[in-house]
Enzyme design. Structure first.
Site, mmCIF file in Angstrom:
data_model
loop_
_atom_site.group_PDB
_atom_site.id
_atom_site.type_symbol
_atom_site.label_atom_id
_atom_site.label_comp_id
_atom_site.label_asym_id
_atom_site.label_seq_id
_atom_site.Cartn_x
_atom_site.Cartn_y
_atom_site.Cartn_z
ATOM 1 C CE LYS A 225 -4.576 -1.392 1.285
ATOM 2 N NZ LYS A 225 -5.729 -1.223 2.189
ATOM 3 N NE ARG A 259 -8.413 -7.409 -0.086
ATOM 4 C CZ ARG A 259 -7.944 -6.566 -0.986
ATOM 5 N NH1 ARG A 259 -6.918 -5.758 -0.682
ATOM 6 N NH2 ARG A 259 -8.467 -6.498 -2.203
#
Length: 290
Positions: A225, A259
């Site tokens: 991210k 995840r």
């Protein structure tokens, strides 16, 4: 306090069992793989590999999180529903999750065999929780800072970011419970990068223990991210080490579900942390025994 058994689909996971959720993007414009799993055969091969590497959950998404071309509910369903049905046919015991904020899509994928609805946009469509309750599916309740789907944060601020995360996710979890979603299928997610700048996501990680202490299972979606990229000044394809470091910290603080794009590497990290914490034995033990 990690909470008790987590039950998703045919699977049950105890309180100290780390669960890997593998990302399968059914989009032509994913930020990470630029459409590598948009078509069926590459996507199915990706599922096979992820399961072989230790993923218990396959998370299927039909719309990328960031801004881009409009994707209607009908198109999102076209990208996901048939694929869910085929994954269910090939892997009857794997947990199938679908990353969607739309109740129409949620209903269609549950009909096709999905076990979990991953609502990454924080309940923007309140009917999605009703779908989860009706189908007996699990639900991920995420903090997105009130952001509209597929928008980026702009000058967002919080007096106390973790206090806001707790307020929102716990309210969403309690609402889901009141609607009839099973308690052992409800998960909360701090929503790294969603409605947050890099410092907010770092603080959410540092204080993750405050979420795990609530007793609700915590999911973290950290993989490659922007907060990792900005912290280390690295492009998307060079964020694995930073992601794994953040994963290790999250595991130590009690996260339950991870995840990820890189399943095998994450599996090793969470297994190592679990062994250090005393929750699992080494796979082999030879040193000093002969």
């Amino acid at each position: 306090m990690r909470g008790g058994t987590l039950r998703l689909g045919r699977r049950e996971f105890d309180a100290y069992e780390p669960v890997i959720m593998a990302i399968v993007n059914r989009t032509p414009d994913s930020f990470y793989d630029q459409g590598a799993s948009f078509h069926d055969e590459p996507a199915l091969a990706h599922v096979e590999r992820a399961v072989a590497e230790g993923a218990a959950i396959i998370d299927i998404g039909g719309v990328k999180a960031g801004p881009g071309d409009e994707v209607t509910a009908a198109e999102e369903a076209r990208r996901t529903v048939g694929f869910v049905a085929e994954v269910r046919r090939r892997h009857p015991d794997v947990v199938i999750s679908v990353d969607t904020w739309r109740h129409e899509v949620g209903e269609a994928v549950c009909e096709a065999g999905a076990d979990l609805l991953n609502d990454a946009w924080g309940g923007v469509d309140p009917k999605l929780a009703e779908v989860a309750a009706r189908y007996g599916a699990g639900l991920v309740c995420t903090h997105a800072g009130g952001a509209e789907p597929r928008t980026r944060p702009h000058r967002v601020g919080y007096d106390d970011v973790m206090a806001d995360i707790l307020r929102v996710t716990l309210d969403l979890a309690e609402r889901a419970l009141a609607l009839g979603v099973r308690r052992d299928g409800i998960v909360i997610d701090p929503g790294h990068d969603f409605g947050k700048n890099t410092r907010h996501s770092l603080e959410a990680t540092r204080r993750l223990g405050e979420m795990t202490e609530t007793g609700w299972p915590v999911l973290v979606s950290l993989s490659n991210k922007d907060f990792v990229g900005e912290t280390l000044d690295k492009p998307v394809k060079e964020r694995l080490i930073g992601t794994l470091a953040t994963t290790a910290v999250s595991a130590w603080l009690g996260a339950r579900i991870y995840r990820v794009h890189e399943v095998a590497e994450t599996r090793q990290v969470v297994d190592m942390v679990a062994a250090i914490a005393g929750h699992r034995p080494p796979k082999v033990a030879r040193r000093g025994l002969a």
